[in-house]
Design a protein around this motif. Sequence first.
Motif, mmCIF file in Angstrom:
data_model
loop_
_atom_site.group_PDB
_atom_site.id
_atom_site.type_symbol
_atom_site.label_atom_id
_atom_site.label_comp_id
_atom_site.label_asym_id
_atom_site.label_seq_id
_atom_site.Cartn_x
_atom_site.Cartn_y
_atom_site.Cartn_z
ATOM 1 N N THR A 100 0.835 -1.194 0.000
ATOM 2 C CA THR A 100 0.000 0.000 0.000
ATOM 3 C C THR A 100 0.871 1.245 0.000
ATOM 4 O O THR A 100 1.795 1.354 0.803
ATOM 5 C CB THR A 100 -0.926 0.027 1.241
ATOM 6 O OG1 THR A 100 -1.696 -1.173 1.283
ATOM 7 C CG2 THR A 100 -1.852 1.227 1.211
ATOM 8 N N LEU A 101 0.570 2.156 -0.895
ATOM 9 C CA LEU A 101 1.173 3.486 -0.917
ATOM 10 C C LEU A 101 0.263 4.424 -0.151
ATOM 11 O O LEU A 101 -0.967 4.360 -0.303
ATOM 12 C CB LEU A 101 1.313 3.986 -2.349
ATOM 13 C CG LEU A 101 2.332 3.276 -3.210
ATOM 14 C CD1 LEU A 101 2.035 3.485 -4.684
ATOM 15 C CD2 LEU A 101 3.729 3.776 -2.858
ATOM 16 N N ILE A 102 0.852 5.311 0.661
ATOM 17 C CA ILE A 102 0.071 6.294 1.398
ATOM 18 C C ILE A 102 0.549 7.661 0.939
ATOM 19 O O ILE A 102 1.700 8.050 1.194
ATOM 20 C CB ILE A 102 0.234 6.132 2.924
ATOM 21 C CG1 ILE A 102 -0.184 4.709 3.346
ATOM 22 C CG2 ILE A 102 -0.613 7.158 3.670
ATOM 23 C CD1 ILE A 102 0.911 3.916 3.928
ATOM 24 N N PRO A 127 1.662 -11.840 -12.147
ATOM 25 C CA PRO A 127 1.094 -10.550 -11.721
ATOM 26 C C PRO A 127 -0.076 -10.682 -10.750
ATOM 27 O O PRO A 127 -0.270 -9.796 -9.908
ATOM 28 C CB PRO A 127 0.648 -9.899 -13.035
ATOM 29 C CG PRO A 127 1.520 -10.518 -14.079
ATOM 30 C CD PRO A 127 1.763 -11.930 -13.613
ATOM 31 N N ASP A 128 -0.833 -11.775 -10.816
ATOM 32 C CA ASP A 128 -1.960 -11.914 -9.887
ATOM 33 C C ASP A 128 -1.512 -12.258 -8.464
ATOM 34 O O ASP A 128 -2.338 -12.359 -7.559
ATOM 35 C CB ASP A 128 -2.986 -12.931 -10.398
ATOM 36 C CG ASP A 128 -2.496 -14.364 -10.385
ATOM 37 O OD1 ASP A 128 -1.283 -14.611 -10.173
ATOM 38 O OD2 ASP A 128 -3.339 -15.261 -10.586
ATOM 39 N N ARG A 129 -0.206 -12.388 -8.257
ATOM 40 C CA ARG A 129 0.343 -12.597 -6.907
ATOM 41 C C ARG A 129 0.889 -11.296 -6.318
ATOM 42 O O ARG A 129 1.474 -11.303 -5.239
ATOM 43 C CB ARG A 129 1.425 -13.665 -6.934
ATOM 44 C CG ARG A 129 0.855 -15.039 -7.243
ATOM 45 C CD ARG A 129 1.884 -16.121 -7.075
ATOM 46 N NE ARG A 129 1.287 -17.426 -7.172
ATOM 47 C CZ ARG A 129 0.764 -18.113 -6.154
ATOM 48 N NH1 ARG A 129 0.766 -17.602 -4.955
ATOM 49 N NH2 ARG A 129 0.250 -19.302 -6.350
ATOM 50 N N VAL A 130 0.690 -10.191 -7.043
ATOM 51 C CA VAL A 130 1.171 -8.877 -6.604
ATOM 52 C C VAL A 130 -0.019 -7.923 -6.528
ATOM 53 O O VAL A 130 -0.724 -7.726 -7.516
ATOM 54 C CB VAL A 130 2.232 -8.313 -7.578
ATOM 55 C CG1 VAL A 130 2.658 -6.911 -7.164
ATOM 56 C CG2 VAL A 130 3.435 -9.247 -7.669
ATOM 57 N N ALA A 131 -0.222 -7.340 -5.356
ATOM 58 C CA ALA A 131 -1.277 -6.342 -5.170
ATOM 59 C C ALA A 131 -0.635 -5.021 -4.778
ATOM 60 O O ALA A 131 0.235 -4.984 -3.903
ATOM 61 C CB ALA A 131 -2.259 -6.788 -4.089
ATOM 62 N N VAL A 132 -1.043 -3.958 -5.456
ATOM 63 C CA VAL A 132 -0.566 -2.611 -5.130
ATOM 64 C C VAL A 132 -1.793 -1.726 -4.997
ATOM 65 O O VAL A 132 -2.620 -1.660 -5.911
ATOM 66 C CB VAL A 132 0.376 -2.057 -6.227
ATOM 67 C CG1 VAL A 132 0.795 -0.624 -5.888
ATOM 68 C CG2 VAL A 132 1.594 -2.954 -6.411
ATOM 69 N N LYS A 133 -1.891 -1.082 -3.855
ATOM 70 C CA LYS A 133 -3.014 -0.181 -3.587
ATOM 71 C C LYS A 133 -2.464 1.189 -3.228
ATOM 72 O O LYS A 133 -1.330 1.292 -2.771
ATOM 73 C CB LYS A 133 -3.856 -0.735 -2.426
ATOM 74 C CG LYS A 133 -4.357 -2.147 -2.697
ATOM 75 C CD LYS A 133 -4.969 -2.800 -1.481
ATOM 76 C CE LYS A 133 -4.098 -2.927 -0.281
ATOM 77 N NZ LYS A 133 -3.034 -3.938 -0.337
ATOM 78 N N ILE A 149 5.753 10.566 0.918
ATOM 79 C CA ILE A 149 5.028 9.336 0.620
ATOM 80 C C ILE A 149 5.511 8.242 1.576
ATOM 81 O O ILE A 149 6.707 8.169 1.882
ATOM 82 C CB ILE A 149 5.269 8.874 -0.824
ATOM 83 C CG1 ILE A 149 4.798 9.943 -1.820
ATOM 84 C CG2 ILE A 149 4.574 7.541 -1.112
ATOM 85 C CD1 ILE A 149 5.118 9.627 -3.274
ATOM 86 N N ALA A 150 4.595 7.404 2.008
ATOM 87 C CA ALA A 150 4.937 6.221 2.795
ATOM 88 C C ALA A 150 4.422 4.996 2.052
ATOM 89 O O ALA A 150 3.514 5.093 1.223
ATOM 90 C CB ALA A 150 4.317 6.299 4.190
#
Length: 159
Positions: A100-102, A127-133, A149-150
């Motif tokens: 997660t990017l904050i 790619p379906d094993r990588v989640a980026v929010k 950014i955190a």
Amino acid sequence: MIDFRVGFGYDSHRFAPDRPLVIGGIVVPYPLGLAAHSDGDVLIHAVCDAILGAAGLRDIGTWFPDTDATWKNADSTMLLAKVVEVVTSKGWKINNLDCTLILEAPKMKPHIEAIIERLSQILQCEPDRVAVKAKTNEKMGFTGAGEGIAATAAVSLVK
């Protein structure tokens, strides 16, 4: 017997002028970059720490210290590739990554798919094993004030 481990990573950097903004190995158009010894890729730094932690190999600063000129302005994708090389040489495989990017800005939605693709290539996983929010911090704290950014990352390894 399957050996399974989980690691957690966190990183943060403040914005700085006259630097490209690199997140997840992708240059994101924005007037500010991130202050750091390397390219400041906050997301990849958190991912490195998560992987190293899961494998019991300490942290990114141990492997790539900011006191070493070798890593000055280093491309963080190279750091992540080295981390993956080290853990795979010890028999580990990346099972999945969730990060997660904050940040308040820039908006990350147009870049998420490219980041997932880049990370999955380096991690040698689908790619379906990588989640980026990406989330805002509702104008609270240093990220909410637009000062930087955190990023957080959780990874599972299997052997």
